[in-house]
Scaffold this motif. Structure first.
Motif, PDB file in Angstrom:
ATOM      1  N   GLY A   1       0.359   4.313   2.492  1.00 50.85           N
ATOM      2  CA  GLY A   1      -0.566   4.011   3.575  1.00 50.85           C
ATOM      3  C   GLY A   1       0.200   3.713   4.850  1.00 50.85           C
ATOM      4  O   GLY A   1       1.416   3.689   4.870  1.00 50.85           O
ATOM      5  N   VAL A   2      -0.515   3.501   5.927  1.00 52.49           N
ATOM      6  CA  VAL A   2       0.172   3.205   7.169  1.00 52.49           C
ATOM      7  C   VAL A   2      -0.176   1.822   7.689  1.00 52.49           C
ATOM      8  O   VAL A   2       0.081   1.516   8.827  1.00 52.49           O
ATOM      9  N   SER A   3      -0.762   0.994   6.848  1.00 58.71           N
ATOM     10  CA  SER A   3      -1.137  -0.319   7.326  1.00 58.71           C
ATOM     11  C   SER A   3       0.081  -1.231   7.370  1.00 58.71           C
ATOM     12  O   SER A   3       1.100  -0.957   6.783  1.00 58.71           O
TER      13      SER A   3
ATOM     14  N   ASN B   1       0.826  -1.195   0.000  1.00 59.88           N
ATOM     15  CA  ASN B   1       0.000   0.000   0.000  1.00 59.88           C
ATOM     16  C   ASN B   1       0.865   1.250   0.000  1.00 59.88           C
ATOM     17  O   ASN B   1       1.369   1.657   1.029  1.00 59.88           O
TER      18      ASN B   1
ATOM     19  N   GLU C   1      -7.576   5.725   6.833  1.00 56.55           N
ATOM     20  CA  GLU C   1      -6.312   5.420   6.152  1.00 56.55           C
ATOM     21  C   GLU C   1      -6.102   3.921   6.102  1.00 56.55           C
ATOM     22  O   GLU C   1      -6.509   3.202   7.000  1.00 56.55           O
ATOM     23  N   GLY C   2      -5.367   3.476   5.137  1.00 55.87           N
ATOM     24  CA  GLY C   2      -4.831   2.119   5.162  1.00 55.87           C
ATOM     25  C   GLY C   2      -5.867   1.046   4.902  1.00 55.87           C
ATOM     26  O   GLY C   2      -6.177   0.725   3.766  1.00 55.87           O
ATOM     27  N   GLY C   3      -6.469   0.559   5.972  1.00 55.96           N
ATOM     28  CA  GLY C   3      -7.316  -0.602   5.805  1.00 55.96           C
ATOM     29  C   GLY C   3      -6.435  -1.737   5.368  1.00 55.96           C
ATOM     30  O   GLY C   3      -5.226  -1.693   5.488  1.00 55.96           O
TER      31      GLY C   3
ATOM     32  N   GLY D   1      -6.594   2.167   9.874  1.00 57.81           N
ATOM     33  CA  GLY D   1      -6.030   3.355  10.466  1.00 57.81           C
ATOM     34  C   GLY D   1      -6.889   4.586  10.237  1.00 57.81           C
ATOM     35  O   GLY D   1      -7.573   4.714   9.229  1.00 57.81           O
TER      36      GLY D   1
END
Lengths: 291, 624
Positions: free
Chosen positions: A97-99, A94, B101-103, B83
């Motif tokens: 993203g921050v995941s 991602n 965010e993210g997921g 997130g």
């Protein structure tokens, strides 16, 4: 290097989650007699009192939760057993993203999220595994890659053993312990965990098979088969021509000896095995035309 | 009266306000203006304007001393909410902005494509541990619709029963292990000690039902993993899982369900085992509803700002669940008939006003936007109309293709190109959740949406659940506890606490659906109707849709089959309705809007003290 058995009266269970569905957490919660609550309250003879450190379930959150991980990784807290649920992404899929990075179980105050680059899950796992008394992969995703590793998924993932290397040995002298299944019955996890404790206390050596599964639980072979249907399937099943997979369900049922796939007329899709979606799903279809 | 297209749209008001779809006098949907090219290709300028204003406001606040970001990012997992980055001003104690965010990228859709149809049931079940049954059923319904398959009555009843078990287990887990502890003694001791003091002095009105003398006792019982209510919840979560296991073979990712039936052999013994467990859960439902009623009324009184915690306009969607075995035939042509007979009926509410209760309207009103998500826009729309000739948006799930944009991949980013070409700026793609909208509205789903929809649809399909003025009445018979009538009223607003109250009430609702289903199951046995499956055969070429609800809310599966292979499979789980981000018109996602509206009730003096508990309460008010 074995740690001193007398230091194992209090043990933390650090539960991390990768790419998965949370099903293994639910399976763990479902088990009882003993259940995770019995371990938390120290009700199980010869097993230590367990502190559960879980992203959704533990009492600590935010910086407090991160502090727990940090202390465990730097070896300044109680001994711990590390559990991974879900597969580990190899490349961060991602952009921006921050995941797949652990920041905090619940939340953290920061000046600016753009300068925020916390360590990835894989990095945490490597740090924690170096200090863990034992490391357990729960479910087929953490054991083999599972659904995220199936063909078509467009993800590049690895199992816990892939990440730590097949020669990994924990502080307690154990390789990565695999408890595969999608999901495995929760009771199988709790039982294995208790035997891991008994091994760490040098009461009973943990008996693992060549796949590093608890041998006594996965020694029963089952045939991937379609569910019970009330219309004639196109072909009979010649079991001698069919592959088998090792599975605890024929003995344990699903929960408290209730249910359990083929025991009650469900299908067996071989979910405890590597690449089960690509290898065994075709053997479990209910449509007669396809069998 | 009843046309080929099912019941008429409710009243003479418009079902769709934003989408260019209207209905003729026979209830058939058609485009408002046939001559408009690309009628679904529009954005709502006023919303983009509002989004711009908010962005500017956040920009201006950036220099302030109290400006902070609060980052919520549990580990990457499909189930833990993704997130969220919240911009706030701690000096002014207000939330400025929130962005999901993210997921997590969920591989199921792409794993299913190019496989045999029945594989979808098994693979999609693994989207989420706590909703495996709902996914299995939604996939089965989609294939039953594609193949014109109807399961025998007892198979439908057992499907309902297992689904009740799963719903109850998830609501209990949600309330006892996740959001309940957000209101525990240990949390209030840190965030609002004054409220805790008042709580300890305040007697609990429902003490006779739940046994806790004061509100303080309730808060103490919610202490995480130690409090009595948490542990009692854990025990009942296990009982509910056994209900699911008895009819689905296992509670996580069921293995007995398939299109056309259920593999178990349902016997009197099975149903007796179920009845004992359902009765225990019904006793628990009486108690836990009283606990939450007391807690919520106390909090409203103690600090009225709790009414605004996670507040949203009532934009609610439920696709309904629990089939009536006599009406259900799996077909799209009759889905408005069998949808209206479900034991929890479908419907859409916008700004508190009922728009429709027809499944066809819910279906054609759904669009998926990927403007903020890591997916490429798809080029072709396969279907311009549904099987009843109602117009379909190119963004409808039957048309959507899942084209993930990985960092190393080279899909052409057409959406960003389009925006750049039209003079706008390409927005950052920041989430793996595509943004579903109904009639271009971000819709809330879950227990609150389900109860609200049922209270406005006046169907009375379950003999133990009555629609009363402004709410629902659930009549629970005597077990070990006295008989009790649970009363749920449509709340003034949708907010975090009302979501939790609805989840508690849902336990009783689902419990009585299970009870009613058991009575029908015993009837079937008495009449010798013990058949559990009908042949599952699919035409080589077909399409289908499955509508069901997990505890978290609306769940839809859309399938396209060609040459006996799945060529497209689209899953919209509740998490996308709730946790998605902005769409093409920059309508904020449900969680984003809910956090925008949240006051900060906690006591803190500086950013080190700040725990963000109010934001977390909102986050966790959306069912697991």
């Amino acid at each position: 290097m074995q740690s001193e058995p007398e230091s194992l009266d209090e043990v933390s269970l650090i539960w991390m989650t990768g790419i998965g569905c949370n099903g293994c957490t639910l399976a763990m919660l479902e088990a009882s007699d003993p259940g995770i609550d019995d371990l938390i309250f120290g009700n199980v003879p010869d097993a230590p009192r367990v502190t559960l450190i879980h992203p959704e379930l533990s009492m600590e959150s935010g910086a407090q939760y991160l502090g727990l991980l940090e202390r465990a990784a730097s070896g300044t807290s109680a001994p711990f057993v590390l559990v991974l649920e879900g597969a580990l992404p190899v490349d961060l899929p991602n952009p921006g993203g921050v995941s797949h990075v652990i920041t905090a179980a619940a939340g953290e105050v920061t000046e600016s999220p753009s300068t925020f680059s916390p360590p990835t899950l894989a990095l945490w796992i490597e740090r924690l595994a170096a200090r863990a008394e034992a490391v357990i992969a729960i479910g087929s995703c953490a054991s083999w890659g599972g659904i995220p590793a199936s063909s078509g998924s467009a993800l590049h993932v690895q199992s816990l053993s892939d990440l730590l290397g097949h020669h990994y040995v924990s502080r307690g002298g154990l390789p990565v312990v695999n408890i595969p299944g999608c999901a495995p019955p929760g009771q199988v996890f709790i039982e294995t965990l208790i035997y891991v404790f008994l091994h760490l206390k040098q009461f009973v050596p943990l008996d693992l098979d060549e796949e590093r599964r608890p041998r006594w639980l996965y020694r029963h072979n089952v045939y991937p088969l379609p569910p019970r249907v009330e219309y004639p399937p196109a072909v009979g099943f010649d079991l001698s021509q069919r592959p088998t997979v090792g599975c605890p369900v024929p003995v344990t049922g699903w929960v408290r000896n209730i249910g359990g796939c083929t025991k009650v007329g469900g299908s067996c899709i071989g979910c405890t095995e590597r690449d089960f979606v690509d290898r065994f799903l075709a053997l479990a279809r209910p449509d007669p035309a396809l069998n | 009266m009843h046309s080929r297209h099912g019941r008429q749209p409710a009243g003479d008001h418009l079902v769709f306000r934003s989408l260019p779809i209207q209905f003729d006098s026979y209830g058939r949907a058609q485009l408002r203006d046939e001559d408009v090219p690309e009628p679904f290709d529009f954005v709502i300028e006023a919303r983009r304007q509002r989004a711009r204003q908010r962005e500017q406001f956040v920009e201006q606040s950036r220099g302030r001393a109290g400006f902070r970001h609060f980052v919520i990012n549990p580990q990457g997992s499909t189930t833990i909410p993704p997130g969220i980055i919240v911009a706030l001003d701690l000096d002014q104690r207000r939330i400025l902005d929130a962005q999901a965010e993210g997921g997590e990228y969920s591989p199921q859709e792409l794993v299913i494509i190019n496989r045999k149809p029945s594989d979808a049931v098994t693979i999609s079940a693994r989207t989420r541990g706590g909703a495996g049954g709902a996914h299995t059923i939604a996939a089965s319904l989609a294939l039953e619709m594609a193949g014109g398959i109807t399961p025998p009555p007892l198979a439908i009843i057992t499907r309902n029963l297992g689904s009740c078990g799963e719903m109850i287990a998830e609501c209990i887990r949600h309330l006892s292990l996740h959001t309940g502890p957000d209101y525990s003694e240990e949390v209030f001791a840190r965030s609002s000690p004054a409220i805790l003091e008042v709580a300890r002095r305040t007697p609990a009105p429902g003490a006779a039902i739940h046994g806790y003398d004061s509100i303080g006792d309730i808060l103490q019982a919610f202490n995480r993993l130690r409090g009595e209510l948490c542990l009692e919840g854990l025990r009942h979560f296990r009982i509910a899982s056994e209900v699911t296991t008895l009819v689905f073979g296992r509670s996580i990712h069921p293995t007995t369900l398939f299109p056309g039936g259920n593999g178990i052999q349902a016997s009197r013994e099975t149903f007796n085992l179920l009845l004992g467990r359902v009765t225990a859960l019904l006793d628990y439902a009486k108690k836990i509803s009283a606990v939450w009623d007391d807690l919520i009324e106390f909090l409203y009184e103690a600090d009225p700002r709790f009414r605004r915690l996670g507040e949203l306009p009532a934009n609610l969607i439920s696709v309904g669940l629990w089939e009536d075995p006599e009406t259900y035939d799996g077909s799209y042509a009759n889905c408005n008939e069998w949808g209206a007979r479900r034991l929890s009926t479908p419907g859409a509410i916008v700004n508190g006003e009922k728009r429709t209760d027809r499944l066809t309207d819910l279906n054609i009103g759904i669009e998926e936007f990927v403007d903020s998500a890591h997916y490429a826009e798809w080029q072709t729309a396969r279907f311009s109309a549904d099987p009843l000739s109602s117009p379909l948006s190119p963004r409808h799930p039957w048309n959507r293709e899942t084209l993930p944009l990985f960092a190393n991949a080279s899909h052409s980013d057409t959406a960003a190109d389009k925006i750049s070409a039209s003079g706008g700026d390409a927005r950052r793609r920041h989430t793996w959740l595509s943004a579903p909208r109904w009639d271009r509205e971000a819709m809330e789903c879950g227990p609150l949406a389900r109860l609200w929809v049922n209270a406005l649809n006046v169907y009375n399909n379950c003999e133990f659940i009555d629609v009363v003025r402004g709410g629902l009445e659930i009549n629970i018979p005597k077990g070990q506890q006295e008989a009790r009538r649970l009363l749920w009223r449509i709340p003034e607003r949708s907010n975090a606490l009302e979501r939790n109250r609805a989840a508690a009430c849902q336990i009783g609702y689902a419990g009585m659906v299970a009870y009613a289903s058991l009575l029908r199951a015993f009837d079937c046995l008495r009449h010798g109707e013990t058949q559990m499956s009908n042949p599952f055969m699919l035409p080589a070429r077909s399409i289908g849709a499955g509508f069901w609800e997990s505890a978290g809310g609306a769940l839809t599966h859309h399938v396209v089959v060609r040459n006996q292979q799945i060529t497209n499979y689209q899953i919209i789980p509740p998490s996308e309705w709730i946790f998605s981000s902005r769409d093409a018109s920059e309508t904020p996602g449900v969680i984003e809007a809910a956090i925008h509206n949240t006051p900060l009730t906690e006591d803190f003096t500086n950013s080190e003290d700040f725990t963000g508990i109010d934001i977390l309460r909102v986050l966790r008010s959306f069912a697991p």
